[in-house]
Every structure is written in structure tokens, then in C-alpha cells.
Write an enzyme that holds these catalytic residues in place. Structure first.
Site, PDB file in Angstrom:
ATOM      1  N   GLU A   1      32.432  27.813  12.179  1.00 54.96           N
ATOM      2  CA  GLU A   1      33.200  27.589  13.259  1.00 54.96           C
ATOM      3  C   GLU A   1      33.027  28.272  14.727  1.00 54.96           C
ATOM      4  OE1 GLU A   1      37.523  27.219  12.786  1.00 54.96           O
ATOM      5  OE2 GLU A   1      37.485  26.382  10.836  1.00 54.96           O
TER       6      GLU A   1
ATOM      7  N   TYR B   1      35.590  33.146  17.162  1.00 55.15           N
ATOM      8  CA  TYR B   1      36.425  32.626  18.628  1.00 55.15           C
ATOM      9  C   TYR B   1      36.411  33.758  19.723  1.00 55.15           C
ATOM     10  CZ  TYR B   1      37.305  28.442  16.141  1.00 55.15           C
ATOM     11  OH  TYR B   1      37.231  27.268  15.504  1.00 55.15           O
TER      12      TYR B   1
ATOM     13  N   GLN C   1      44.223  18.514   9.783  1.00 53.61           N
ATOM     14  CA  GLN C   1      44.075  18.288  11.296  1.00 53.61           C
ATOM     15  C   GLN C   1      43.774  16.785  11.759  1.00 53.61           C
ATOM     16  OE1 GLN C   1      41.952  22.408  11.549  1.00 53.61           O
ATOM     17  NE2 GLN C   1      42.972  22.370  13.479  1.00 53.61           N
TER      18      GLN C   1
ATOM     19  N   PHE D   1      40.645  21.213  21.150  1.00 52.26           N
ATOM     20  CA  PHE D   1      39.355  21.965  20.909  1.00 52.26           C
ATOM     21  C   PHE D   1      38.164  20.843  20.621  1.00 52.26           C
ATOM     22  CE2 PHE D   1      41.913  25.514  19.516  1.00 52.26           C
ATOM     23  CZ  PHE D   1      41.155  26.653  19.664  1.00 52.26           C
TER      24      PHE D   1
ATOM     25  N   GLU E   1      46.433  20.973  16.185  1.00 51.89           N
ATOM     26  CA  GLU E   1      45.928  22.426  16.157  1.00 51.89           C
ATOM     27  C   GLU E   1      47.343  23.270  15.791  1.00 51.89           C
ATOM     28  OE1 GLU E   1      43.457  23.977  16.258  1.00 51.89           O
ATOM     29  OE2 GLU E   1      44.365  26.240  16.601  1.00 51.89           O
ATOM     30  N   TRP E   2      47.522  23.025  14.471  1.00 50.79           N
ATOM     31  CA  TRP E   2      48.859  23.936  13.636  1.00 50.79           C
ATOM     32  C   TRP E   2      49.749  24.002  14.593  1.00 50.79           C
ATOM     33  CZ3 TRP E   2      46.864  23.263   8.987  1.00 50.79           C
ATOM     34  CH2 TRP E   2      45.448  23.109   8.846  1.00 50.79           C
TER      35      TRP E   2
ATOM     36  N   ASN F   1      38.923  28.579   3.410  1.00 55.93           N
ATOM     37  CA  ASN F   1      38.654  28.493   5.188  1.00 55.93           C
ATOM     38  C   ASN F   1      39.561  29.676   5.586  1.00 55.93           C
ATOM     39  OD1 ASN F   1      37.984  27.554   7.800  1.00 55.93           O
ATOM     40  ND2 ASN F   1      40.169  27.759   7.990  1.00 55.93           N
ATOM     41  N   GLU F   2      39.102  30.654   6.428  1.00 59.39           N
ATOM     42  CA  GLU F   2      40.111  31.918   6.844  1.00 59.39           C
ATOM     43  C   GLU F   2      41.059  32.065   6.014  1.00 59.39           C
ATOM     44  OE1 GLU F   2      40.988  30.951  10.993  1.00 59.39           O
ATOM     45  OE2 GLU F   2      38.823  30.761  11.306  1.00 59.39           O
TER      46      GLU F   2
ATOM     47  N   HIS G   1      41.655  24.451   3.263  1.00 61.65           N
ATOM     48  CA  HIS G   1      41.698  24.509   4.511  1.00 61.65           C
ATOM     49  C   HIS G   1      43.251  24.515   4.930  1.00 61.65           C
ATOM     50  CE1 HIS G   1      39.701  24.811   8.537  1.00 61.65           C
ATOM     51  NE2 HIS G   1      40.898  24.881   8.901  1.00 61.65           N
TER      52      HIS G   1
ATOM     53  N   TRP H   1      33.145  23.947  16.453  1.00 58.19           N
ATOM     54  CA  TRP H   1      34.723  23.488  16.158  1.00 58.19           C
ATOM     55  C   TRP H   1      35.201  23.065  17.469  1.00 58.19           C
ATOM     56  CZ3 TRP H   1      37.291  22.789  11.960  1.00 58.19           C
ATOM     57  CH2 TRP H   1      38.786  22.400  12.226  1.00 58.19           C
TER      58      TRP H   1
ATOM     59  N   ARG I   1      30.918  19.696   8.449  1.00 59.44           N
ATOM     60  CA  ARG I   1      31.810  20.384   7.593  1.00 59.44           C
ATOM     61  C   ARG I   1      33.231  19.737   7.728  1.00 59.44           C
ATOM     62  NH1 ARG I   1      35.290  25.609   9.004  1.00 59.44           N
ATOM     63  NH2 ARG I   1      35.684  25.982   6.871  1.00 59.44           N
TER      64      ARG I   1
ATOM     65  N   ASN J   1      33.810  32.268  10.923  1.00 59.02           N
ATOM     66  CA  ASN J   1      34.490  31.380  12.016  1.00 59.02           C
ATOM     67  C   ASN J   1      34.867  32.401  13.026  1.00 59.02           C
ATOM     68  OD1 ASN J   1      34.598  29.404  10.025  1.00 59.02           O
ATOM     69  ND2 ASN J   1      36.770  29.323  10.228  1.00 59.02           N
TER      70      ASN J   1
HETATM   71  C1  NOJ Z   1      40.227  28.120  12.840  1.00 63.14           C
HETATM   72  C2  NOJ Z   1      40.665  27.243  11.982  1.00 63.14           C
HETATM   73  O1  NOJ Z   1      40.114  27.252  10.705  1.00 63.14           O
HETATM   74  C3  NOJ Z   1      40.723  25.722  12.489  1.00 63.14           C
HETATM   75  O2  NOJ Z   1      41.605  25.253  11.649  1.00 63.14           O
HETATM   76  C4  NOJ Z   1      41.476  25.816  13.716  1.00 63.14           C
HETATM   77  O3  NOJ Z   1      41.761  24.708  14.376  1.00 63.14           O
HETATM   78  C5  NOJ Z   1      40.522  26.560  14.767  1.00 63.14           C
HETATM   79  N1  NOJ Z   1      40.454  28.164  14.124  1.00 63.14           N
HETATM   80  C6  NOJ Z   1      41.056  26.901  16.245  1.00 63.14           C
HETATM   81  O4  NOJ Z   1      42.197  27.651  16.186  1.00 63.14           O
END
Ligand code: NOJ
Length: 461
Positions: A365, A293, A18, A428, A419-420, A164-165, A119, A412, A75, A291
Site C-alpha cells: 500500500e 504513508y 472498505q 484515497f 476510511e475506517w 494487514n497492518e 484486513h 492505495w 490486492r 504499507n
Molecule cells: C492502511 C490500511 O490498510 C487501509 O485499510 C487504509 O485505508 C489506509 N491505510 C489509509 O489509511
């Protein structure tokens, strides 16, 4: 007044793909996300991560921003295909050199590195030649890659996260197909989740049988589920949903097996661990990352109003859960469409603490996205300052009033980044990044977080 413990870790997080850019520099091999960005229609606005924040070249400036923020921990993730361009063959020394410079620079400023090994940016060769996470070859390749990292950096890095996730790799990458590698299936998410867990276990075995010091854990994500009513059905729906979401990829690393509800619902679609694998997995995390949100209400029957579309963040494959999600219209909503519910965070931490018997937790996160037109609008991010203040308050209650064993919190994210699927639109960061000039400008929330950290330090006993 109840205060955070003196040794509580305050940090900030990023990931390689990212922020680094420099996607072909110094022998780096391509990753699945490099390739995914080339497919028309996959990324908002046709954005690509080729340059991102150019952190690969600007890391010294970024270390200063991290240090000035006042955090003592950072991190970040290592890009596997910088270290091993094809994922499993020859080591690329230039990749190792880059992370050495980064780690040494952080330590020189008194910032402790917390390193994530994976990640989401899988070396493309492992996807093309071996079907990526559907294959045992990738499991073994990951264990070797992890060992190379322990050998190269383990003298200075004492805090590791394998993955990660994994939920996103499994569900978004192989279920709904919105993330790389873009596969759509009802079965593959569970096979992928299984292989990721095995890869974690083999990597941890290398760590523990080698002569490395420090701790190793895993960073899983979970949204909280509050029962919509006090009915036993809704209470069960919420509990099962948390087990399908966090429990799926965390129960095995603590207990050595999947949650019973998943075995019951999924039957043969859920692979089984051999007795030996189960033994290896059990107790394979020194800490649990979270993580986090957002929060939803969960119910067994369709809610009368404010239903959240099925499949939209349901956790696990939504069809497998007999669950409906809904929200409260009073909850603020972020640009990602995620609800701001600080008490859900507190309850989430309590849920993890109880289920996993007080195993140390790191919030790896937590943050919010705000779209903005231009730097002036973006840096005046009152909503993010509010978010950080409310969520750290909820964290404080969990730690000081509920006795949850949280050891650290990572906001985060350091700066706006790739952002993917959302590309650069979803910001963010605590710092604004101008993606043309690559200039960094701290936002209001950067200073708000700095004050929270200072206050916490000054009031610790
Ligand atoms: C979790 C992910 O690990 C991160 O890469 C992403 O940017 C954030 N969520 C926000 O969507």
C-alpha cells in the site's frame, strides 16, 4: 537509463470491509467493524460501511476499471465472516462463490489476484465469545479459516498475505482504542501482536504442509523515522522507533524473536515465544509487505519546533519508546495530516532490505487522502498525481540505484471507500465514488498512474 525490471508487478489495492457493502447479504455474519459502526461517535459523521462502494454487487464493473488502469495485479482481502459467519463453525458456500466470481473475473482479464486473509474485520462472534485477538481460540480459528481459503482458492491464487497492518489491530484496536474493538490498554497491544504473529505462523504451516503452490507473506505498515540530528541519541531514537514499529511484527516472522530493544524496554509486558513457536515463526514469510504513508523526524529530546503530538502515529505504544517526533514545515501535508516525503519511502525500503537480508519486498500500500467537495473538485486531483509520481520515482531509485529487492507496488486505493473512523470523508481513491449514486469516475491520478505503468513497461529491458 536505469529502469524497473521487466517482471516488476504494478498493482492496486483495496480491502473487503472498505468496499464490499452488502453487510448482511447471502449469509454473511457480522464483523467487529459492522458492530463498531453502530456505536455513536466512533465514526466521523455517523457513516457506516453497510453499503460502502457496493463492490459485492458491482465487482464486474470494478474488474473492468482495474484492467483498464493497466495493472497486472489486484490486492484485495477476503471477509472472514462471509466464509465462516461465526468465525469457526459452518462454511457459507455463498461467500466462497462470491470470491470465486471475483478471482475468475480478474484472471479472465489477465489480472493476478493477491489475497489478504485478514484486513481487520474479525467475525463478531469471535470477539463476543472469545475476546477476539486476546484469545488462543481466535489463533486456531484463523488457521482453520486460512486453510479453508487455501483449499477453495489455492488453485488460482498464488500470492497470499496472512495479515494487514497488525500494528493497527494491536495499537489502534487495543491500545488507544480508536479502532474496533475499541479497547484501551498498555498491555493488550503486545498480547494481541503476539497472537496475531502466532496465527500467522500456524496459517503458514498449513500452507506449506498442504499441497499449495505460490508464496505467502505478511503486510505490515511503517512510517519512516529520520534522525533529527546526527547525534548518537537521535540516531538511536530513530532506529529504535523503526524496530518498535516494523520490527515488532516482522522480526519474529524472519528471525523467530522480537527486537532486543523491545524485550529490554517492555520486560514482562512482552510475551515470549516457546522454542517451538519461535522455530515455526522463523522464516515464515516468503516476502515482506510494506504499507507506507509518511515520514517523521525522530529525536530523544523534545524538538524545539514542529513537534508531532505524542501518540500520534508513534508506532508501538509511544510511551514505551523515549521518542519525540517532528516534521519539516516545508513538507506538503495530506488531508489525513500525513507528510509527503518521498525520500523517506526510499530510505524505508533500504532499511527493510538491509535488516531482512534482501528478502523480497512488496509495497502492498502507498497513497494519499484528499478531501473534496463534489466530483469535479475530486477528480482534478493534481496532488495525488504528484504524490504517485514522486513516490514511484523514489521507489525506482531504491530498486535501480540502491539494489533493494522490491518486486511490486500496489497503489492505495482503487476507489474512494470507507476510511475506517474517518468514514467517507477521506478520499484515497484513484477513482471517485459517489456514495449516493455509487457511480465511479476515474480521477486525474488514475490516468497519471496508468502512464507511469505504461512508461515503465515500454522502457524495461
Ligand atoms: C492502511 C490500511 O490498510 C487501509 O485499510 C487504509 O485505508 C489506509 N491505510 C489509509 O489509511
Amino acid at each position: 537509463m536505469k529502469v524497473f525490471p521487466k517482471d516488476f508487478t504494478w498493482g492496486v489495492a483495496t480491502s473487503a470491509h472498505q468496499i464490499e457493502g452488502a453487510h448482511t447479504a447471502d449469509g454473511k455474519g457480522p464483523s467487529t467493524w459492522d458492530a463498531y459502526c453502530q456505536i455513536p461517535g466512533k465514526i466521523n459523521n455517523g457513516d457506516t460501511s453497510a453499503i460502502a462502494c457496493d463492490h459485492y454487487n458491482r465487482y464486474a464493473e470494478d474488474i473492468k476499471l482495474i484492467s483498464d488502469l493497466g495493472v497486472t495485479a489486484y490486492r484485495f482481502s477476503i471477509c472472514w465472516s462471509r466464509i465462516l459467519p461465526d468465525g469457526k463453525g459452518v462454511i457459507n458456500q455463498a461467500g466462497i462463490d462470491f470470491y470465486n466470481r471475483l478471482i475468475d473475473g480478474l484472471i479472465a482479464k489477465g489480472v493476478t489476484p493477491y489475497v489478504t486473509l485478514y484486513h481487520w474485520d474479525l467475525p463478531l462472534a469471535l470477539q463476543m465469545e472469545n475476546d477476539g485477538w486476546l484469545s488462543e481460540t481466535t489463533v486456531q480459528a484463523f488457521a482453520r479459516y486460512a486453510e479453508i481459503c487455501f483449499q477453495a482458492f489455492g488453485d488460482r491464487v498464488k500470492h497470499w498475505m496472512t495479515f494487514n497492518e497488525n500494528w493497527c489491530t494491536a495499537v489502534l484496536g487495543h491500545g488507544t482504542g480508536v479502532f474496533a474493538p475499541g479497547r484501551v490498554s498498555q498491555t493488550e497491544p503486545y498480547l494481541v501482536g503476539h497472537n496475531l504473529l502466532l496465527a500467522h505462523a500456524y496459517a503458514v504451516k498449513k500452507f506449506r504442509t498442504g499441497s499449495y503452490q505460490g508464496v505467502i507473506g505478511i503486510a505490515n505498515n511503517c512510517d519512516f523515522r529520520e534522525p533529527l540530528s546526527n547525534s548518537p541519541e537521535d540516531i538511536a531514537a530513530a532506529q529504535e522507533s523503526l524496530e518498535f514499529f516494523y520490527g515488532w511484527l516482522t522480526d519474529p516472522v524472519v528471525f523467530g524473536h522480537y527486537p532486543a530493544i523491545m524485550r529490554e524496554r517492555l520486560g514482562t509486558r512482552l510475551p515470549e515465544f516457546t522454542a517451538e513457536e519461535s522455530e515455526l515463526l522463523k522464516g515464515s514469510a516468503d516476502f515482506l509487505g510494506l504499507n507506507h504513508y509518511t515520514t517523521h523526524y525522530a529525536s530523544r529530546q523534545a524538538p524545539a519546533q514542529n513537534a508531532v503530538a505524542p501518540g500520534d502515529g508513534n508506532g508501538g505504544m509511544s510511551e514505551d519508546q523515549h521518542l519525540y517526533l517532528s516534521s519539516d514545515p516545508a513538507w506538503p501535508v495530506t488531508s489525513m495530516g500525513w507528510f509527503v516525503v518521498p525520500w523517506g519511502f526510499r530510505k524505508m525500503l533500504n532499511w527493510i532490505h538491509q535488516r531482512y537480508n534482501g528478502l523480497p519486498i512488496y509495497v502492498t500500500e502507498n497513497g494519499t487522502a484528499i478531501t473534496a467537495n463534489g466530483v469535479d473538485e475530486a477528480i482534478d486531483d493534481q496532488e495525488r498525481a504528484y504524490f504517485v509520481s514522486e513516490y514511484t520515482q523514489a521507489l525506482k531509485q531504491a530498486v535501480t540505484e540502491d539494489g533493494v529487492n522490491v518486486q511490486g507496488y500496489f497503489a492505495w486505493t482503487l476507489m474512494d471507500n470507507f476510511e475506517w473512523c474517518q468514514g467517507y470523508n477521506m478520499r484515497f481513491g484513484l477513482i471517485y465514488c459517489d456514495f449516493d449514486s455509487l457511480k465511479r469516475t476515474p480521477k486525474t491520478s488514475y490516468y497519471a498512474y496508468q502512464s507511469i505503468i505504461n512508461e515503465s513497461r515500454n522502457s524495461t529491458q
